[in-house]
Design a protein around this motif. Structure first.
Motif, PDB file in Angstrom:
ATOM      1  N   VAL A   5      20.113  49.544 -12.515  1.00  0.00           N
ATOM      2  CA  VAL A   5      19.872  49.076 -11.158  1.00  0.00           C
ATOM      3  C   VAL A   5      19.112  47.764 -11.203  1.00  0.00           C
ATOM      4  CG1 VAL A   5      18.734  49.599  -8.984  1.00  0.00           C
ATOM      5  CG2 VAL A   5      19.883  51.416 -10.240  1.00  0.00           C
ATOM      6  N   LYS A   6      19.635  46.762 -10.515  1.00  0.00           N
ATOM      7  CA  LYS A   6      18.969  45.454 -10.447  1.00  0.00           C
ATOM      8  C   LYS A   6      17.830  45.556  -9.439  1.00  0.00           C
ATOM      9  CE  LYS A   6      19.542  40.602 -10.240  1.00  0.00           C
ATOM     10  NZ  LYS A   6      18.397  40.101 -10.884  1.00  0.00           N
ATOM     11  N   VAL A   7      16.681  44.981  -9.804  1.00  0.00           N
ATOM     12  CA  VAL A   7      15.521  44.947  -8.911  1.00  0.00           C
ATOM     13  C   VAL A   7      15.317  43.502  -8.478  1.00  0.00           C
ATOM     14  CG1 VAL A   7      13.051  45.371  -8.696  1.00  0.00           C
ATOM     15  CG2 VAL A   7      14.461  46.939 -10.037  1.00  0.00           C
ATOM     16  N   TYR A   8      15.325  43.298  -7.150  1.00  0.00           N
ATOM     17  CA  TYR A   8      15.186  41.962  -6.587  1.00  0.00           C
ATOM     18  C   TYR A   8      13.774  41.745  -6.052  1.00  0.00           C
ATOM     19  CZ  TYR A   8      20.293  41.791  -6.603  1.00  0.00           C
ATOM     20  OH  TYR A   8      21.605  41.807  -6.978  1.00  0.00           O
ATOM     21  N   SER A   9      13.314  40.512  -6.167  1.00  0.00           N
ATOM     22  CA  SER A   9      12.043  40.164  -5.531  1.00  0.00           C
ATOM     23  C   SER A   9      12.308  39.915  -4.050  1.00  0.00           C
ATOM     24  CB  SER A   9      11.447  38.907  -6.166  1.00  0.00           C
ATOM     25  OG  SER A   9      12.221  37.770  -5.822  1.00  0.00           O
ATOM     26  N   PHE A  10      11.258  40.043  -3.240  1.00  0.00           N
ATOM     27  CA  PHE A  10      11.416  39.803  -1.813  1.00  0.00           C
ATOM     28  C   PHE A  10      11.862  38.362  -1.555  1.00  0.00           C
ATOM     29  CE2 PHE A  10       9.820  38.415   2.304  1.00  0.00           C
ATOM     30  CZ  PHE A  10      10.458  39.325   3.121  1.00  0.00           C
ATOM     31  N   GLU A  11      11.302  37.423  -2.301  1.00  0.00           N
ATOM     32  CA  GLU A  11      11.642  36.012  -2.120  1.00  0.00           C
ATOM     33  C   GLU A  11      13.134  35.769  -2.372  1.00  0.00           C
ATOM     34  OE1 GLU A  11       9.001  37.074  -3.971  1.00  0.00           O
ATOM     35  OE2 GLU A  11       7.476  36.552  -2.494  1.00  0.00           O
ATOM     36  N   GLU A  12      13.677  36.438  -3.389  1.00  0.00           N
ATOM     37  CA  GLU A  12      15.087  36.279  -3.709  1.00  0.00           C
ATOM     38  C   GLU A  12      15.967  36.832  -2.593  1.00  0.00           C
ATOM     39  OE1 GLU A  12      18.129  37.251  -7.428  1.00  0.00           O
ATOM     40  OE2 GLU A  12      16.059  37.967  -7.485  1.00  0.00           O
ATOM     41  N   VAL A  13      15.605  37.980  -2.062  1.00  0.00           N
ATOM     42  CA  VAL A  13      16.380  38.588  -0.983  1.00  0.00           C
ATOM     43  C   VAL A  13      16.271  37.743   0.286  1.00  0.00           C
ATOM     44  CG1 VAL A  13      16.610  40.635   0.492  1.00  0.00           C
ATOM     45  CG2 VAL A  13      16.143  40.904  -1.948  1.00  0.00           C
ATOM     46  N   ALA A  14      15.082  37.223   0.557  1.00  0.00           N
ATOM     47  CA  ALA A  14      14.847  36.452   1.781  1.00  0.00           C
ATOM     48  C   ALA A  14      15.670  35.168   1.837  1.00  0.00           C
ATOM     49  CB  ALA A  14      13.364  36.135   1.917  1.00  0.00           C
ATOM     50  N   LYS A  15      16.104  34.665   0.699  1.00  0.00           N
ATOM     51  CA  LYS A  15      16.933  33.452   0.670  1.00  0.00           C
ATOM     52  C   LYS A  15      18.310  33.686   1.296  1.00  0.00           C
ATOM     53  CE  LYS A  15      14.886  31.665  -3.584  1.00  0.00           C
ATOM     54  NZ  LYS A  15      15.154  31.403  -5.013  1.00  0.00           N
ATOM     55  N   HIS A  16      18.741  34.921   1.336  1.00  0.00           N
ATOM     56  CA  HIS A  16      20.065  35.269   1.854  1.00  0.00           C
ATOM     57  C   HIS A  16      19.918  35.706   3.308  1.00  0.00           C
ATOM     58  CE1 HIS A  16      20.258  35.631  -2.527  1.00  0.00           C
ATOM     59  NE2 HIS A  16      21.501  35.188  -2.389  1.00  0.00           N
ATOM     60  N   ASN A  17      19.735  34.715   4.179  1.00  0.00           N
ATOM     61  CA  ASN A  17      19.355  35.004   5.561  1.00  0.00           C
ATOM     62  C   ASN A  17      20.267  34.343   6.587  1.00  0.00           C
ATOM     63  OD1 ASN A  17      18.699  32.360   5.198  1.00  0.00           O
ATOM     64  ND2 ASN A  17      16.533  32.578   5.669  1.00  0.00           N
ATOM     65  N   ASN A  18      21.551  34.212   6.260  1.00  0.00           N
ATOM     66  CA  ASN A  18      22.476  33.583   7.198  1.00  0.00           C
ATOM     67  C   ASN A  18      23.851  34.246   7.097  1.00  0.00           C
ATOM     68  OD1 ASN A  18      23.878  32.303   4.941  1.00  0.00           O
ATOM     69  ND2 ASN A  18      22.087  30.957   4.828  1.00  0.00           N
ATOM     70  N   TRP A  23      21.665  39.397   3.213  1.00  0.00           N
ATOM     71  CA  TRP A  23      21.144  40.561   2.498  1.00  0.00           C
ATOM     72  C   TRP A  23      20.056  41.199   3.342  1.00  0.00           C
ATOM     73  CZ3 TRP A  23      20.206  39.174  -3.364  1.00  0.00           C
ATOM     74  CH2 TRP A  23      21.407  38.722  -3.930  1.00  0.00           C
ATOM     75  N   ILE A  24      20.072  42.519   3.425  1.00  0.00           N
ATOM     76  CA  ILE A  24      19.038  43.239   4.163  1.00  0.00           C
ATOM     77  C   ILE A  24      18.382  44.292   3.260  1.00  0.00           C
ATOM     78  CG2 ILE A  24      20.110  42.851   6.414  1.00  0.00           C
ATOM     79  CD1 ILE A  24      21.108  45.760   6.328  1.00  0.00           C
ATOM     80  N   ILE A  25      17.172  44.668   3.646  1.00  0.00           N
ATOM     81  CA  ILE A  25      16.412  45.693   2.927  1.00  0.00           C
ATOM     82  C   ILE A  25      16.282  46.902   3.849  1.00  0.00           C
ATOM     83  CG2 ILE A  25      14.210  46.284   1.850  1.00  0.00           C
ATOM     84  CD1 ILE A  25      13.754  43.194   1.573  1.00  0.00           C
ATOM     85  N   VAL A  26      16.753  48.052   3.372  1.00  0.00           N
ATOM     86  CA  VAL A  26      16.626  49.303   4.120  1.00  0.00           C
ATOM     87  C   VAL A  26      16.206  50.387   3.140  1.00  0.00           C
ATOM     88  CG1 VAL A  26      17.810  51.040   5.524  1.00  0.00           C
ATOM     89  CG2 VAL A  26      18.382  48.619   5.813  1.00  0.00           C
ATOM     90  N   SER A  27      15.096  51.014   3.407  1.00  0.00           N
ATOM     91  CA  SER A  27      14.576  52.117   2.587  1.00  0.00           C
ATOM     92  C   SER A  27      14.447  51.738   1.115  1.00  0.00           C
ATOM     93  CB  SER A  27      15.448  53.359   2.732  1.00  0.00           C
ATOM     94  OG  SER A  27      15.483  53.779   4.075  1.00  0.00           O
ATOM     95  N   LYS A  53      12.951  40.586   5.942  1.00  0.00           N
ATOM     96  CA  LYS A  53      11.954  41.619   6.242  1.00  0.00           C
ATOM     97  C   LYS A  53      12.511  42.969   5.812  1.00  0.00           C
ATOM     98  CE  LYS A  53      13.679  42.129  10.955  1.00  0.00           C
ATOM     99  NZ  LYS A  53      13.364  42.001  12.358  1.00  0.00           N
ATOM    100  N   ASP A  54      11.663  43.970   5.871  1.00  0.00           N
ATOM    101  CA  ASP A  54      12.118  45.339   5.637  1.00  0.00           C
ATOM    102  C   ASP A  54      12.698  45.834   6.956  1.00  0.00           C
ATOM    103  OD1 ASP A  54      12.510  48.036   5.203  1.00  0.00           O
ATOM    104  OD2 ASP A  54      10.575  48.350   4.232  1.00  0.00           O
ATOM    105  N   ALA A  55      13.996  46.054   7.011  1.00  0.00           N
ATOM    106  CA  ALA A  55      14.685  46.422   8.251  1.00  0.00           C
ATOM    107  C   ALA A  55      14.824  47.928   8.421  1.00  0.00           C
ATOM    108  CB  ALA A  55      16.056  45.760   8.284  1.00  0.00           C
ATOM    109  N   THR A  56      14.064  48.703   7.669  1.00  0.00           N
ATOM    110  CA  THR A  56      14.190  50.163   7.722  1.00  0.00           C
ATOM    111  C   THR A  56      13.917  50.705   9.124  1.00  0.00           C
ATOM    112  OG1 THR A  56      13.494  50.285   5.414  1.00  0.00           O
ATOM    113  CG2 THR A  56      13.389  52.322   6.693  1.00  0.00           C
ATOM    114  N   ASP A  57      12.846  50.266   9.754  1.00  0.00           N
ATOM    115  CA  ASP A  57      12.507  50.789  11.088  1.00  0.00           C
ATOM    116  C   ASP A  57      13.606  50.491  12.103  1.00  0.00           C
ATOM    117  OD1 ASP A  57      10.130  51.790  10.124  1.00  0.00           O
ATOM    118  OD2 ASP A  57       8.919  50.108  10.845  1.00  0.00           O
ATOM    119  N   GLU A  58      14.124  49.262  12.083  1.00  0.00           N
ATOM    120  CA  GLU A  58      15.192  48.907  13.013  1.00  0.00           C
ATOM    121  C   GLU A  58      16.440  49.745  12.751  1.00  0.00           C
ATOM    122  OE1 GLU A  58      13.401  46.650  11.341  1.00  0.00           O
ATOM    123  OE2 GLU A  58      12.813  45.023  12.681  1.00  0.00           O
ATOM    124  N   PHE A  59      16.762  49.921  11.476  1.00  0.00           N
ATOM    125  CA  PHE A  59      17.943  50.696  11.109  1.00  0.00           C
ATOM    126  C   PHE A  59      17.812  52.142  11.600  1.00  0.00           C
ATOM    127  CE2 PHE A  59      20.417  53.391   8.250  1.00  0.00           C
ATOM    128  CZ  PHE A  59      21.655  52.772   8.302  1.00  0.00           C
TER     129      PHE A  59
END
Length: 130
Positions: A5-18, A23-27, A53-59
Motif C-alpha cells: 500500500v502506497k502512503v501519501y503525504s498530505f502535501e502530495e494529495v493536496a496538489k491534486h485539487n482540480n 484526489w480526496i481523503i476519506v477515512s 482536506k480530510d473529507a470523511t465528515d462530508e462523505f
C-alpha cells in the motif's frame, strides 16, 4: 508479509485539487476520483471542493449508499500519512462563566421596573399626606 500500500503525504494529495487531477481523503484512504467527476450525482464541484482536506465528515454526512461505498474501491490509490493531515478546527460553545453577564441583565430587567413602580407609589403616598 510486506504491504504494498502506497502512503501519501498530505502535501502530495493536496496538489491534486482540480478537475484534471482530483484526489480526496476519506477515512484515512486516498482516492483518485478524477475519472468519476463527470458521473458523480452531486456534480464534479462537490468532489473538487472535498480536496485539500480530510473529507470523511462530508462523505458520511451525505449518507452514501452501500453501492457507492463499494464503487470507491476502484478509485483507491493508497493511504494518507495520518500525522501529516491538518487538525480540523472545532467550535466549542462558550463556558458557563461567560454567560453570567446575561443573567445579571435579565435580573436588572426585572428589578428596575419594580423599583420604578415602587418609587411611583411612594411619591403618590407622600403627596397625599402633604
Amino acid at each position: 508479509m510486506a504491504s504494498n500500500v502506497k502512503v501519501y503525504s498530505f502535501e502530495e494529495v493536496a496538489k491534486h485539487n482540480n478537475k484534471e487531477a482530483c484526489w480526496i481523503i476519506v477515512s484515512g484512504k486516498v482516492y483518485d476520483v478524477t475519472p468519476f467527476l463527470d458521473d458523480h450525482p452531486g456534480g464534479d464541484d462537490v468532489l473538487v471542493s472535498a480536496t485539500e482536506k480530510d473529507a470523511t465528515d462530508e462523505f458520511e454526512f451525505v449518507g452514501h449508499s452501500d453501492s457507492a461505498i463499494e464503487m470507491m474501491k476502484k478509485y483507491y490509490i493508497g493511504d494518507i500519512d495520518r500525522p501529516a493531515v491538518p487538525v480540523k478546527q472545532t467550535h466549542s460553545p462558550p463556558s458557563p462563566q461567560n454567560q453570567s453577564p446575561g443573567f445579571a441583565i435579565k435580573i436588572l430587567q426585572f428589578l428596575v421596573p419594580l423599583l420604578i413602580l415602587g418609587l411611583a407609589f411612594a411619591l403618590q403616598y407622600y403627596h397625599k399626606r402633604v
